[in-house]
Structure formats: structure tokens, C-alpha cells
Enzyme design. Structure first.
Site, PDB file in Angstrom:
ATOM      1  N   ARG A 233       0.856  -1.184   0.000  1.00  0.00           N
ATOM      2  CA  ARG A 233       0.000   0.000   0.000  1.00  0.00           C
ATOM      3  C   ARG A 233       0.892   1.234   0.000  1.00  0.00           C
ATOM      4  O   ARG A 233       1.933   1.263   0.662  1.00  0.00           O
ATOM      5  CB  ARG A 233      -0.911   0.021   1.238  1.00  0.00           C
ATOM      6  CG  ARG A 233      -2.134  -0.881   1.129  1.00  0.00           C
ATOM      7  CD  ARG A 233      -3.123  -0.313   0.129  1.00  0.00           C
ATOM      8  NE  ARG A 233      -4.383  -1.047   0.081  1.00  0.00           N
ATOM      9  CZ  ARG A 233      -4.677  -1.980  -0.802  1.00  0.00           C
ATOM     10  NH1 ARG A 233      -3.766  -2.339  -1.701  1.00  0.00           N
ATOM     11  NH2 ARG A 233      -5.863  -2.559  -0.804  1.00  0.00           N
ATOM     12  N   GLU A 262      -3.045   8.330  -5.434  1.00  0.00           N
ATOM     13  CA  GLU A 262      -3.207   7.677  -6.734  1.00  0.00           C
ATOM     14  C   GLU A 262      -4.370   8.315  -7.488  1.00  0.00           C
ATOM     15  O   GLU A 262      -5.423   8.550  -6.892  1.00  0.00           O
ATOM     16  CB  GLU A 262      -3.445   6.180  -6.547  1.00  0.00           C
ATOM     17  CG  GLU A 262      -2.254   5.456  -5.945  1.00  0.00           C
ATOM     18  CD  GLU A 262      -2.449   3.946  -5.841  1.00  0.00           C
ATOM     19  OE1 GLU A 262      -3.498   3.437  -6.315  1.00  0.00           O
ATOM     20  OE2 GLU A 262      -1.559   3.286  -5.284  1.00  0.00           O
ATOM     21  N   HIS A 281      -0.419   0.736 -10.000  1.00  0.00           N
ATOM     22  CA  HIS A 281      -1.182  -0.161  -9.117  1.00  0.00           C
ATOM     23  C   HIS A 281      -1.720  -1.359  -9.912  1.00  0.00           C
ATOM     24  O   HIS A 281      -2.923  -1.614  -9.969  1.00  0.00           O
ATOM     25  CB  HIS A 281      -2.338   0.593  -8.451  1.00  0.00           C
ATOM     26  CG  HIS A 281      -2.801  -0.065  -7.187  1.00  0.00           C
ATOM     27  ND1 HIS A 281      -3.288   0.650  -6.122  1.00  0.00           N
ATOM     28  CD2 HIS A 281      -2.849  -1.364  -6.818  1.00  0.00           C
ATOM     29  CE1 HIS A 281      -3.622  -0.184  -5.135  1.00  0.00           C
ATOM     30  NE2 HIS A 281      -3.368  -1.415  -5.551  1.00  0.00           N
TER      31      HIS A 281
END
Length: 325
Positions: A233, A262, A281
Site C-alpha cells: 500500500r 493515486e 497499481h
């Protein structure tokens, strides 16, 4: 669940609905909703499938969950739905543990090899039409510390061992003779062990204990020239401290698939640093991953309807599924 009534399932999905939902739709009343529609979908719903696992909409809609008994999230991390009202409720929380293990492990192995063989440098030289002979590094004989000892961390450890790396893990409690990690050190004692490794891989779940665990102190403790990989994360890392460590040469490189913010903002210095690999991601998102997420949920949905034990029940106070080893 038992009886003849069709269960009501709310699905948080936005514009892209999950695939392969027909078998569930044949036995349940399914309400597809985006963030704005979620409160209405939750009223009277028995279960919630958070297919849009990056959405932050669930806490704000929770007031409408008047009958909810089960929440399943389409990710291994549960931090987007880990808020006090859910934690203190009787709602069972499950996740998608197991779907991403092998894919993320392959991604990490690829990054380790890419750094050792300087693939990014070769690509830059190719784009410049420059012939420059260089020496590269061996992966075998180097060392890696995998911070996070769940199934994804175990899969990473197994692949790194397979190419001859010495691997250890960092988890909630220290132990020896682990079948995948060998030695596991306690995360609370992480700084003392960081100097012993060439590569540090972050794959820990995001909890109140792990948030910001990779800060200036952690990066200063790492072996000079070490490399850092984050596929866990973004919030595990204090980004400004990582940028400083890279600029000052304490780290020789970083591969980052997740970020505090993000999408990564265009003005972030990480985009243009030659010793940084950035991806969006996507380390676990291989062809067919969405179908695999729904397949796991469908199996759990059948178990829930039949009153059988669910897979991947999260300990809501720990913030992850407890491991049996």
C-alpha cells in the site's frame, strides 16, 4: 442464510460491472450502484460486494446499511472499508486473499531482475541509439527482506528463493524455521534488521501499526545502495522521505506500484528519477483477474446462502485474515 426469500445483494461497482454475475443474479436480487447510489442500494440489503475496491464510498453510505450481515471486498487489502462503525458492528468482513499471490510474486521477481540487469538503462540507450557495453549484477547470492508474511509475501519469498536469493520475512511476531521465509523478524524491530538486506519488499497490510513504517529512519537504516520495492500500500511509505533517500544516494533504486496519492500526481519527482520504476497499481492485475475475483466471491456467496463457513474472514481488529502459520 436459509429460507425461500431471495437475498438482496448490493454491488459497489461504478460504471464497470463485475463479469460472470449471472449465476448470482439467478438466486439473488442484485443492486448495482456507484458511489452516489450506494446508500439507496444498501437499504434493505443483506450483503455488500465492494467490487470497486479502491472506492472510499462505503463509510459515507454506512448509515443506510439497516440489514447488512456480510461485506466482501474484491481485494486483499481491506483498508478502504476498515472504519470504526464496521469494525464495531456484527457485519462479517471477507476479502479476496489468494487471487493475487502468484501474479504479484512474478511482478516482484521481474522488478528484482530488471534492476540487476539494468533493463531500464538498456531501454534508454536503445532509444538514444547508443551502443554502450556495461556489466550487470547477479541476482543469486543477494538477499531480500519481505515485509509482510501473508500469502502474497510467501509467494514472493518462494520465487526469490528459487533464483538463489537469501530471503527472510518481517511479520507481527518473530520465529525461526518458517517453511517459506526461514527466519521471520518482528516488524516492531524492523530497523535493526534492515541493514542486512540488498532488497526490501513491502507487502504488509495497511493498518494503524504499519502506516508510514517506511520513513526517514527506516530508509537510513537500510544497507547503502539497497533497493526498495513496494507492492503493498502506498501509505506504508512516507513519500517525501523516500524521495530524499533516493536523491541522496542512500538507496540505489525503488520500484513502486502503489502510492500515497493515486494516480501519482504529474508533478511528483518520482516520475523522472532514473533509479525509480513506476507502475499504476497493477502488480496483481493479470489477464482474467476480474473473473477470478468474481469466482471467489461467487463461491463465498454460495457458502453464505447455505450457512457454511466463509473463506477469508478478516479479523476486523487486526485488519487482515489471520494466518495459520
Amino acid at each position: 442464510m436459509s429460507g425461500t426469500d431471495r437475498p438482496v445483494l448490493a454491488v459497489l461497482c461504478g460504471e464497470q460491472r463485475p463479469p460472470d454475475m449471472e449465476p448470482i443474479e439467478s438466486v439473488a436480487s442484485v443492486r448495482y450502484a456507484d458511489a452516489g447510489e450506494l446508500p439507496s442500494a444498501l437499504r434493505g440489503a443483506d450483503a455488500l460486494f465492494v467490487y470497486d475496491f479502491l472506492s472510499k464510498a462505503v463509510p459515507g453510505a454506512w448509515h443506510a446499511a439497516d440489514r447488512l450481515r456480510w461485506l466482501h471486498i474484491a481485494s486483499a487489502g481491506v483498508d478502504p472499508v476498515m472504519f470504526p462503525e464496521l469494525r464495531d458492528s456484527d457485519v462479517v468482513l471477507t476479502n479476496s486473499r489468494g487471487v493475487f499471490d502468484a501474479a504479484i510474486a512474478e511482478y516482484v521477481l521481474g522488478l528484482v531482475i530488471a534492476f540487476a540487469k539494468d533493463f531500464a538503462g538498456s531501454l534508454r540507450l536503445q532509444q538514444q541509439r547508443t551502443w554502450r557495453h556495461r556489466e550487470t549484477e547477479r541476482v543469486a547470492g543477494t538477499s531480500a527482506l519481505v515485509v509482510g508474511t501473508g500469502p502474497i509475501g510467501r509467494a514472493i519469498a518462494r520465487l526469490l528463493r528459487a533464483v538463489g536469493m537469501r530471503v527472510a520475512g518481517a511479520g507481527r511476531s518473530a520465529r525461526q524455521a518458517d517453511p517459506d521465509f526461514g527466519d521471520v523478524v518482528a516488524s516492531d524491530d524492523l530497523a535493526r534488521h534492515l541493514p542486512g538486506f540488498d532488497v526490501v519488499v513491502a507487502v504488509a497490510p495497511l493498518t494503524e501499526h504499519t502506516r508510514g513504517m517506511f520513513d526517514a529512519g527506516a530508509f537510513a537504516a537500510m544497507r547503502e545502495g539497497a533497493r526498495f520495492v513496494n507492492v503493498g500500500r502506498g501509505e506504508l511509505v512516507v513519500t517525501a522521505d523516500l524521495v530524499s533517500a533516493l536523491r541522496e544516494g542512500r538507496l540505489s533504486g525503488a520500484a513502486l506500484d502503489v502510492f500515497e496519492q493515486e494516480p501519482l500526481p504529474p508533478e511528483s519527482p518520482l516520475w523522472t528519477m532514473e533509479n525509480v520504476l513506476v507502475s499504476a497499481h497493477m502488480s496483481g492485475d493479470v489477464v482474467g483477474w476480474r473473473n477470478a475475483l468474481v469466482e471467489l466471491f461467487a463461491d463465498n456467496f454460495a457458502r453464505w446462502c447455505d450457512g457454511r463457513p466463509l473463506r477469508n474472514v478478516v479479523d476486523k481488529h487486526l485488519g487482515y485474515v489471520p494466518s495459520s502459520r
